[in-house]
Each structure stands twice: as C-alpha cells, then as structure tokens.
Design an enzyme around this catalytic site. Structure first.
Site, mmCIF file in Angstrom:
data_model
loop_
_atom_site.group_PDB
_atom_site.id
_atom_site.type_symbol
_atom_site.label_atom_id
_atom_site.label_comp_id
_atom_site.label_asym_id
_atom_site.label_seq_id
_atom_site.Cartn_x
_atom_site.Cartn_y
_atom_site.Cartn_z
ATOM 1 N N SER A 106 15.159 -42.314 7.656
ATOM 2 C CA SER A 106 13.758 -42.273 7.263
ATOM 3 C C SER A 106 13.116 -40.941 7.649
ATOM 4 O O SER A 106 13.583 -39.885 7.236
ATOM 5 C CB SER A 106 13.015 -43.463 7.866
ATOM 6 O OG SER A 106 11.757 -43.625 7.289
ATOM 7 N N ASP A 250 8.671 -39.007 2.555
ATOM 8 C CA ASP A 250 9.665 -38.810 3.611
ATOM 9 C C ASP A 250 11.058 -38.742 2.965
ATOM 10 O O ASP A 250 11.186 -38.895 1.750
ATOM 11 C CB ASP A 250 9.545 -39.896 4.678
ATOM 12 C CG ASP A 250 9.859 -41.285 4.163
ATOM 13 O OD1 ASP A 250 9.847 -41.483 2.933
ATOM 14 O OD2 ASP A 250 10.114 -42.185 4.978
ATOM 15 N N ASP A 252 13.608 -40.648 2.560
ATOM 16 C CA ASP A 252 14.152 -41.749 1.756
ATOM 17 C C ASP A 252 13.126 -42.348 0.797
ATOM 18 O O ASP A 252 13.390 -43.350 0.143
ATOM 19 C CB ASP A 252 14.754 -42.836 2.646
ATOM 20 C CG ASP A 252 13.720 -43.571 3.486
ATOM 21 O OD1 ASP A 252 12.767 -42.912 3.935
ATOM 22 O OD2 ASP A 252 13.867 -44.781 3.711
ATOM 23 N N ASP A 254 10.162 -43.921 0.983
ATOM 24 C CA ASP A 254 9.415 -45.179 1.113
ATOM 25 C C ASP A 254 8.046 -44.957 1.750
ATOM 26 O O ASP A 254 7.245 -45.886 1.822
ATOM 27 C CB ASP A 254 10.209 -46.244 1.872
ATOM 28 C CG ASP A 254 10.510 -45.884 3.319
ATOM 29 O OD1 ASP A 254 10.180 -44.754 3.739
ATOM 30 O OD2 ASP A 254 11.085 -46.725 4.031
#
Length: 463
Positions: A106, A250, A252, A254
């Site tokens: 993340s 970010d 990834d 999400d």
C-alpha cells in the site's frame, strides 16, 4: 527490519532473516497456508486464485514465489501481473475464483511488501478466517500436490480495462458532462500501477491528462503516502500546466486524494465526503466510515436525509457495517471510497469517476466545491508507553472519566463533544496510544490533542 503477521495478511521489509523480515521463505509459507485455507473453505476438485501486484521493486520476485507455491498445491493461478488492489478484488468474482492475493504494501516505502488475502467474493478476510491462516502457518501442516495434480498459471492482463469498463457502464458516472467540461488534470501515479490505470480511465472519460511519475518502475519519486508534505511536485505541475486539478493515488490505487486548481490539497478526508455528496444526491441512503474519519460525512449524509454509522478502523469493519445498514457509499477518511454498486472494496478509480461527475454537473472549480462543505480540521498524535503499562486500563480510565459524554468503546475510546471529538486507539504491535482529534479550527484540534496527551500521561502514571 520488520515482519508483521495479522488477520489481513503478512507484511514486512524485504531481505534479512527468516521470521523477522519478509523473506522468500516467509512468502512461501504464508502462500501455502492460504492455499490450505482455500481448500478447506471450498472443498471441491479444482481451485482457482487470482494474483496481482503493484509495481514495487520486490513485486515480481514475491509474485513468482506465491504463484509457484500455489501451483505446487494443485491450484490454478490467474496472473494479472501489474494491477491495482480494487482490480484484483473485482477479478476474483469475474473469474469465479476461490480467492485472490494482492502483493502490495500500500502506502509503505519501497523496502516493504505484503500479501493481502481475499475470499471468493473478492473481499478481505474477516478476523475468524485470518486467524485460521495464522494457525496454519504456525502448525506448518501443509500437503502439496503430486506431479500429476500440479496447478498451472494462466495470464490475463485485461482486467484493468474490464474494471474501467464496469465503471464506465455505471449510471451515476456522467460521461457526457465530464467530457463536455474539458478538464485538464495532472496525475501523480507515484511510479506504480496508478500510472497505468488512472490515465486509462481519464482517457475514457475524455479528460486531457498530464502524467507525472506514471512510469511503473516501483522507484517511488517521493514518500508514496498521498499526503500534502509529499506532493510538492504535483502542486507545482498543477500550477505550471494551469490544470483544473491534480489527482494522486497510493501505489496500489485504493487511496485517492485531490488537489485544487491552485495546487492546494482538497483534503484526503473530503474525498469520501464529496463522492458521498454526489451519490446521496442521486440515490439517498445511509453511509459508513470509520471512527477516525471526519464528521463532515455525517453532516452531508444528514443533509440528504440519510443516516451515518461509524465502524471500527479497518476496511473489513467498514464493509461489514455497510452491509448491515445497507449503505449506498462508505469508506475511510484516508481517501478510500467503497461504492457497493461496483464492489465492496476501496477503489480510487470509481472515486475519480464519481468526483468528476459531481464537479462537471455543478460546474464548479475544485476550490469552490470544497468551500461548500462543513470545514473541520484534524490533529494526529501519539504517546509511547512503557511495555509494562496496561494500555486497556488506561483507556478504560479515560472512558470512565468522560462517561457523561457520548463515548464509544467499539474501537479504543472515542469521545464526541458538541463541536469536536477525540479518538484514542492502541497499537497492535507496540506500546503506543494513537490520538486523533477533530475540531472546527486547526488550533482547536491541536489543543484538544495536546490536552489528551497530558491526560493519558497522567492516567498512565497511576494505572
């Protein structure tokens, strides 16, 4: 160097010693335990797991280890390659798979990576199932497949496009209004998979996109957490390009944050507020965020005639409550939008589509839109305690002291005052109490946090 095992997966820093860091052996052990759990849950002949990763440097290595471990257990792997967390979540049910693994740490820096685990719905595991996998890891009671029963790897790199197709087909995404608005937007993809997915979405929406750090090399150009102090280059680019706004995600994809036309942050907390304002205006209903998220969501929900609910911190907790109260939108104040019409997971891509629909329909600049919402300010602090101190006793002491106020003990202690709140949570990994406050001015929020630092220290002495 660190290795952290939790109900949501395993995360740690690359290299170092087995059991102390995220080494190849740790990745294999955890992937194998997940494979055992998949077989226990599904109990059938053929198994299928979706695997995708962000662009961080260690991603390819970890993904190969994970996939080949699952193959060794007789499980077919659908290899998405470079992908996003919400894309993997959507791919699981699309593939009729038994589960999914996302390889991403993340917003953590480049030395970190993680295995995040999904069930057959493409949702994060709950505490009960996460505990089962941790127990399997500890017992190491794992059987692998014989040579005639090995799994295989099937590559499918179409799912980012399929994810975007699903967003484009949603009734609430006003494609015509967005295209007619002729937006010019700078995108900071932090050299990860957002640099692939976000420009693809914006192109489909008819937006003129200026790419900043959109080469998915995994060499993050700045701290990858999308906070104001890390986004100086984006601010400069928005002003230089005379853009309508900036978008940052970010690694990834999400979490989602916006920047206005002057290069100022819209505010991560207000990403969900704005998207909820748009959705509630079209489909009235309830909303959910976690206890540490801004009160502005409650205010906007009430304005639209809905009811707001607060869940314990953690995406799985928010999703659980959203289902219980049939929320039409929810998420977390860190820029995580969960829109159930698409799927139950934080998704920056659907957040972008909803936000741009709102902006285009209202014909406002981003700064003007922000001014329409209740203004709150946050402060985040922490106190470090001696390992011998009883953190639960300290928090109970605070709850008792403020028993005449509106107190929640669902997740730590949250105290709601008339025009402010404080949320106290203990860390699961170290003797720390985190202190979150919100008030109608930054000074008030900071003073409230300072006050509770002093109160916690005082109670800790006698606890």
């Amino acid at each position: 160097m660190t290795l952290i095992k939790s109900i949501s997966g395993i995360r740690g820093t690359i290299g170092g010693s087995v059991g102390e860091n995220l080494t190849p052996i740790d990745a294999v052990k955890f992937a194998a335990a997940y494979g055992v759990w998949i077989k226990q849950q599904r109990n059938k002949e053929n198994y299928r797991v979706v695997v995708g990763r962000d662009a961080r440097i260690s991603g390819e290595m970890i993904q190969n280890l994970v996939m080949q471990t699952l193959v060794g257990m007789g499980i077919t792997v659908v290899d998405l390659g470079l992908s996003t967390t919400p894309t993997v979540e959507m791919a699981v049910p699309m593939e009729h798979a038994d589960g999914g693994i996302i390889l991403t740490a993340s917003h953590n820096p480049k030395q970190w990576n993680a295995l995040k685990l999904l069930n057959s719905k493409g949702e994060f595991l709950d505490a009960e199932n996460g505990k089962i996998i941790l127990d399997i890891v500890e017992k190491e009671n794992i059987d692998f497949a014989d040579v005639d029963s090995l799994g295989k790897i099937v590559k499918n790199q179409a799912f980012i496009d399929l994810h975007i197709d699903e967003i484009m087909d949603m009734k609430l995404v006003n494609k015509k209004a967005i295209e007619n608005a002729n937006f010019k937007i700078v995108v900071d993809g932090v050299n990860s998979t957002g640099g692939i997915a976000v420009p693809l979405l914006l192109d489909r929406l008819g937006v003129h996109t200026v790419k900043l750090y959109c080469d998915p090399t995994g060499h993050f150009p700045h701290n990858p957490e999308p906070l104001k102090e890390h986004l100086g280059d984006l601010s400069k680019a928005v002003k230089k390009e005379h853009a309508d706004m900036g978008i940052v995600v970010d690694p990834d994809v999400d979490r989602l944050a916006f920047m206005d036309e002057m290069g100022e942050m819209f505010g991560e907390e207000y990403t969900l507020v704005a998207c909820a304002d748009y959705v509630l205006g079209k489909t009235p209903g309830n909303t959910v965020s976690n206890l540490s998220s801004t009160r502005a969501l409650r205010d906007v929900t009430m304005k639209h005639g809905g009811e707001y609910f607060a869940a314990a911190v953690g995406e799985v907790n928010v999703v659980t409550m959203m289902k219980e109260v049939n929320a039409v939108i929810g998420g977390e104040g860190n820029g995580g939008i969960i829109f159930p019409e698409l799927h139950y997971g934080r998704d920056a891509l659907v957040g972008i589509a909803l936000f741009l629909s709102l902006l285009a329909e209202r014909k406002m600049r981003v700064s003007e839109l922000k001014a329409t919402y209740p203004q709150y300010f946050m402060s985040k602090q922490k106190i470090e305690l001696q390992p011998s101190m009883n953190v639960d006793a300290i928090l109970n002491g605070v709850a008792g002291k403020y028993s005449n106020e509106d107190v929640s003990t669902v997740d730590g202690v949250k105290i709601d005052f008339d025009d402010s709140w404080v949320h106290l949570r203990k860390s699961n990994t170290e003797p720390i109490i985190r202190i979150y406050t919100e008030a109608k001015s930054q000074d008030s929020a900071t003073l409230l946090a300072d006050r509770f630092v002093d109160e916690l220290n005082s109670i800790a002495i006698t606890a």
